[in-house]
Design a protein around this motif. Structure first.
Motif: not given
Length: 266
Positions: A154-156, A189-197, A221-228, A233-239
């Motif tokens: 939830v925090l993530a 950007f799709r959260c596989a566990d919370t269902g948010e996008e 449709p979208c041009t590109a997508a990342v799901s996790g 996803l939080l750690l991905l966005l922060y590099g």
């Protein structure tokens, strides 16, 4: 107190106050007793002492801003730190600041207007920002000492939202963001566990997060997508992770994602 915001969908204000205390103590538990000269792989050129100093100093600076409810960008980040003479004392110094941070957050009206570098020009911006600064650096510290971090989903998910909402304003200290442009490409950007996008669109004059009504899953449709997972996803966005790791489900145009991550170092 008003805890609503036009920026994303923040959690209740008390959630941030309580989570900041927990994350700060988890951070200090990770670094306490560790060699302060140890490298922090996710923060190049930093040692654990540098990371611990950063977390403690940043929290004290945020508290100074909140206490004064500053109305314009501060000219200096100098605050009284009370820093110990030896890096070995830094973990205790960070932990000792927890009650003062909690008091400032408790005594501040989250809806009070004040300057913030992001979208939400209210005191609540800084509570939300402080949480994710602390949480991500807690992960940095745990990884540096050989622990396997976990992040509440939830925090993530809220951290993903906070990052994307504020990223368009981050050019002051992340200059690559100013060069993040495109020709109408959309990234999901799709959260596989919370269902948010969340979706962002790259235009010729910059980029912007799309409103939830335009970015809900399945609307087009979208041009590109990342799901996790939300945490990944939080750690991905922060590099702290790469979209090329197999734990992410990636689709669409790889060049668009490469362009995004090359310009969003935070």
């Amino acid at each position: 107190m008003d805890t609503t915001s036009r920026a994303g969908h923040p959690l209740p204000y008390d959630t941030y106050r309580e989570a900041i205390a927990r994350e700060t103590l988890r951070f200090t538990e990770a670094v306490d007793g560790a060699d302060p000269t140890s490298a922090v792989p996710s923060c190049p050129d930093w040692t654990l002492a540098d990371l611990t100093h950063h977390v403690g100093a940043l929290q004290r600076w945020f508290c100074a801003l909140l206490t004064r409810l500053v109305q314009e960008p501060p000219r200096s980040r100098d605050v009284e730190l009370g820093l110990p003479g030896s890096p070995a004392g830094y973990p205790g110094w960070v932990a000792a600041g927890v009650p003062a941070v909690a008091a400032v957050l408790r005594d501040t009206d989250p809806g009070a207007p004040m300057w913030a570098w992001g979208e939400d020009q209210h005191a609540r911006f800084w509570a939300r920002r402080m949480l994710f600064e602390t949480l991500v650096h807690r992960v940095d510290a745990e990884r540096a000492v050989g622990l396997e971090p976990d992040v509440d989903p939830v925090l993530a998910a809220d951290g993903v939202d906070e990052f994307l909402v504020n990223l368009p304003y981050a050019g002051l200290f992340a200059p690559g963001v100013r060069e993040l442009r495109g020709d109408g490409e959309t990234i999901a950007f799709r959260c596989a566990d919370t269902g948010e996008e969340w979706r962002v669109r790259l235009d010729a004059d910059g980029f912007r997060p799309l409103p939830p009504a335009d970015g809900a899953a399945g609307t087009g449709p979208c041009t590109a997508a990342v799901s996790g997972t939300a945490a990944d996803l939080l750690l991905l966005l922060y590099g702290r992770r790469s979209h090329k790791e197999p734990l992410f489900d990636v689709s669409g145009e790889a060049a668009v994602l490469d362009h995004w991550f090359a310009h969003t170092a935070f």
